[in-house]
Design an enzyme around this catalytic site. Sequence first.
Site, PDB file in Angstrom:
ATOM      1  N   TYR A   1      27.790  48.547  41.039  1.00 36.41           N
ATOM      2  CA  TYR A   1      28.046  47.359  41.876  1.00 36.41           C
ATOM      3  C   TYR A   1      27.172  47.394  43.145  1.00 36.41           C
ATOM      4  O   TYR A   1      26.520  46.402  43.496  1.00 36.41           O
ATOM      5  CB  TYR A   1      29.527  47.338  42.255  1.00 36.41           C
ATOM      6  CG  TYR A   1      29.969  46.140  43.058  1.00 36.41           C
ATOM      7  CD1 TYR A   1      30.175  44.911  42.455  1.00 36.41           C
ATOM      8  CD2 TYR A   1      30.205  46.247  44.429  1.00 36.41           C
ATOM      9  CE1 TYR A   1      30.600  43.814  43.192  1.00 36.41           C
ATOM     10  CE2 TYR A   1      30.639  45.157  45.171  1.00 36.41           C
ATOM     11  CZ  TYR A   1      30.836  43.941  44.550  1.00 36.41           C
ATOM     12  OH  TYR A   1      31.257  42.861  45.276  1.00 36.41           O
TER      13      TYR A   1
ATOM     14  N   THR B   1      41.130  39.184  47.479  1.00 41.80           N
ATOM     15  CA  THR B   1      41.051  38.272  46.332  1.00 41.80           C
ATOM     16  C   THR B   1      41.557  39.023  45.102  1.00 41.80           C
ATOM     17  O   THR B   1      41.919  40.197  45.190  1.00 41.80           O
ATOM     18  CB  THR B   1      39.586  37.839  46.047  1.00 41.80           C
ATOM     19  OG1 THR B   1      38.847  38.989  45.641  1.00 41.80           O
ATOM     20  CG2 THR B   1      38.923  37.181  47.240  1.00 41.80           C
TER      21      THR B   1
ATOM     22  N   ARG C   1      38.209  30.664  41.369  1.00 44.69           N
ATOM     23  CA  ARG C   1      39.201  31.327  42.240  1.00 44.69           C
ATOM     24  C   ARG C   1      38.476  32.083  43.354  1.00 44.69           C
ATOM     25  O   ARG C   1      37.245  32.107  43.427  1.00 44.69           O
ATOM     26  CB  ARG C   1      40.046  32.298  41.420  1.00 44.69           C
ATOM     27  CG  ARG C   1      39.243  33.489  40.915  1.00 44.69           C
ATOM     28  CD  ARG C   1      40.051  34.426  40.047  1.00 44.69           C
ATOM     29  NE  ARG C   1      39.340  35.681  39.860  1.00 44.69           N
ATOM     30  CZ  ARG C   1      39.626  36.568  38.918  1.00 44.69           C
ATOM     31  NH1 ARG C   1      40.596  36.325  38.081  1.00 44.69           N
ATOM     32  NH2 ARG C   1      38.936  37.695  38.844  1.00 44.69           N
TER      33      ARG C   1
ATOM     34  N   ILE D   1      36.704  33.741  46.479  1.00 53.55           N
ATOM     35  CA  ILE D   1      35.702  33.297  47.451  1.00 53.55           C
ATOM     36  C   ILE D   1      34.998  32.030  46.959  1.00 53.55           C
ATOM     37  O   ILE D   1      34.764  31.096  47.730  1.00 53.55           O
ATOM     38  CB  ILE D   1      34.688  34.439  47.710  1.00 53.55           C
ATOM     39  CG1 ILE D   1      35.388  35.620  48.400  1.00 53.55           C
ATOM     40  CG2 ILE D   1      33.518  33.952  48.562  1.00 53.55           C
ATOM     41  CD1 ILE D   1      34.537  36.892  48.506  1.00 53.55           C
TER      42      ILE D   1
ATOM     43  N   ASP E   1      32.153  28.121  36.147  1.00 50.75           N
ATOM     44  CA  ASP E   1      32.775  29.431  35.899  1.00 50.75           C
ATOM     45  C   ASP E   1      32.789  29.660  34.392  1.00 50.75           C
ATOM     46  O   ASP E   1      32.429  28.759  33.624  1.00 50.75           O
ATOM     47  CB  ASP E   1      34.207  29.488  36.482  1.00 50.75           C
ATOM     48  CG  ASP E   1      34.603  30.908  36.915  1.00 50.75           C
ATOM     49  OD1 ASP E   1      34.570  31.812  36.063  1.00 50.75           O
ATOM     50  OD2 ASP E   1      34.928  31.099  38.098  1.00 50.75           O
TER      51      ASP E   1
HETATM   52  P1  NAI Z   1      37.032  37.141  41.892  1.00 52.04           P
HETATM   53  O1  NAI Z   1      37.052  38.142  40.799  1.00 52.04           O
HETATM   54  O2  NAI Z   1      38.308  36.693  42.488  1.00 52.04           O
HETATM   55  O3  NAI Z   1      36.233  35.828  41.425  1.00 52.04           O
HETATM   56  C1  NAI Z   1      34.998  35.926  40.743  1.00 52.04           C
HETATM   57  C2  NAI Z   1      34.803  34.692  39.898  1.00 52.04           C
HETATM   58  O4  NAI Z   1      33.544  34.847  39.207  1.00 52.04           O
HETATM   59  C3  NAI Z   1      35.882  34.528  38.820  1.00 52.04           C
HETATM   60  O5  NAI Z   1      36.383  33.202  38.815  1.00 52.04           O
HETATM   61  C4  NAI Z   1      35.154  34.875  37.526  1.00 52.04           C
HETATM   62  O6  NAI Z   1      35.649  34.180  36.382  1.00 52.04           O
HETATM   63  C5  NAI Z   1      33.717  34.449  37.863  1.00 52.04           C
HETATM   64  N1  NAI Z   1      32.759  35.086  36.972  1.00 52.04           N
HETATM   65  C6  NAI Z   1      32.711  36.383  36.597  1.00 52.04           C
HETATM   66  N2  NAI Z   1      31.742  36.574  35.680  1.00 52.04           N
HETATM   67  C7  NAI Z   1      31.166  35.367  35.479  1.00 52.04           C
HETATM   68  C8  NAI Z   1      30.122  34.904  34.640  1.00 52.04           C
HETATM   69  N3  NAI Z   1      29.490  35.736  33.778  1.00 52.04           N
HETATM   70  N4  NAI Z   1      29.770  33.594  34.682  1.00 52.04           N
HETATM   71  C9  NAI Z   1      30.413  32.747  35.514  1.00 52.04           C
HETATM   72  N5  NAI Z   1      31.425  33.126  36.332  1.00 52.04           N
HETATM   73  C10 NAI Z   1      31.794  34.417  36.307  1.00 52.04           C
HETATM   74  O7  NAI Z   1      36.055  37.756  42.991  1.00 52.04           O
HETATM   75  P2  NAI Z   1      35.815  37.403  44.541  1.00 52.04           P
HETATM   76  O8  NAI Z   1      36.430  38.469  45.334  1.00 52.04           O
HETATM   77  O9  NAI Z   1      36.146  35.994  44.819  1.00 52.04           O
HETATM   78  O10 NAI Z   1      34.231  37.631  44.599  1.00 52.04           O
HETATM   79  C11 NAI Z   1      33.280  36.571  44.673  1.00 52.04           C
HETATM   80  C12 NAI Z   1      31.924  37.173  45.014  1.00 52.04           C
HETATM   81  O11 NAI Z   1      32.008  37.859  46.263  1.00 52.04           O
HETATM   82  C13 NAI Z   1      31.452  38.213  43.994  1.00 52.04           C
HETATM   83  O12 NAI Z   1      30.052  38.110  43.825  1.00 52.04           O
HETATM   84  C14 NAI Z   1      31.813  39.521  44.660  1.00 52.04           C
HETATM   85  O13 NAI Z   1      31.025  40.596  44.203  1.00 52.04           O
HETATM   86  C15 NAI Z   1      31.534  39.183  46.113  1.00 52.04           C
HETATM   87  N6  NAI Z   1      32.205  40.035  47.075  1.00 52.04           N
HETATM   88  C16 NAI Z   1      33.580  40.121  47.136  1.00 52.04           C
HETATM   89  C17 NAI Z   1      34.169  40.931  48.089  1.00 52.04           C
HETATM   90  C18 NAI Z   1      35.654  41.071  48.207  1.00 52.04           C
HETATM   91  O14 NAI Z   1      36.094  41.908  49.013  1.00 52.04           O
HETATM   92  N7  NAI Z   1      36.450  40.298  47.504  1.00 52.04           N
HETATM   93  C19 NAI Z   1      33.365  41.725  49.030  1.00 52.04           C
HETATM   94  C20 NAI Z   1      31.964  41.546  48.887  1.00 52.04           C
HETATM   95  C21 NAI Z   1      31.412  40.729  47.947  1.00 52.04           C
END
Ligand code: NAI
Length: 251
Positions: A159, A194, A23, A25, A44
Amino acid sequence: ATAPASWDKPLAGKVAVVTGAARGIGATIAEVLARDGATVVAADVPAAGEALAQTANKVGGTALALDVTASDAGDKLAAHLLERHGGADIIVHNAGITRDKLLANMDDAKWNAVIGVNLIAPQKITDVLVEKGALKEGGRVVDVSSIAGIAGNRGQTNYGASKAGVIGLVQATAPVLAQKNITINAVAPGFIETAMTAAIPLATREGGRLMSSLQQGGETVDVAETVAWFASPASSAVTGQVVRVCGQSML
Ligand code: NAI
């Protein structure tokens, strides 16, 4: 740099792994890399099951249940890539979590979980893939950092430290991987809508959006396009760099 056969499909013939692809990004990164011609392995946690399968179907790739913090995660991924694809060309370490608390209430479990997923796992997995030859020479590593690792964010010491650590590891690893002609770069998104940010109170979310000098929150595709550039032949001479996708110039 070798120009691709087609700039319409600059990643044609390449195999790309995206972690956290069920899901947000990560799902959009999978879509954009597939659009550019890559064969995508969408990874994932096992619990992501159906959502992960949907991403994989949408991009015509394969789904791989992989908790990046499992002790055998690197070995499992390397074996999968070598058996199915003869290795990968691109790995995007996008999986990430938050466990926000003000520092006084930040317990060890929250520290360790966030550092484990966001900082240790990407590096361990990259190390194993390179060691086992599962990331090919000329390959690309893209780590997802955050503006929180550059500017900090209240309630996010764990974080922010993990995402600042990602920048440090990218810089430290670049000269090592350069010996195999592999680049490693990071993208540092600002506020992106997200599931992760949906948990943040509305007023804080609005604040994050308005902090941007472009007066808008980014979208997942903004991050994905930067990742795609790091993965493409267009960035062959770029390594050890961090690109902020946050509409901010003042930080
Ligand atoms: P999200 O929570 O929507 O998606 C994260 C995905 O990573 C999920 O599908 C989850 O199941 C997976 N995940 C978590 N732990 C895991 C593990 N141990 N092994 C495999 N998969 C795992 O988050 P989002 O917003 O899509 O974030 C994606 C990346 O972008 C992250 O690294 C986040 O820190 C980074 N980020 C997001 C920002 C935002 O504003 N949404 C801003 C800056 C960075």
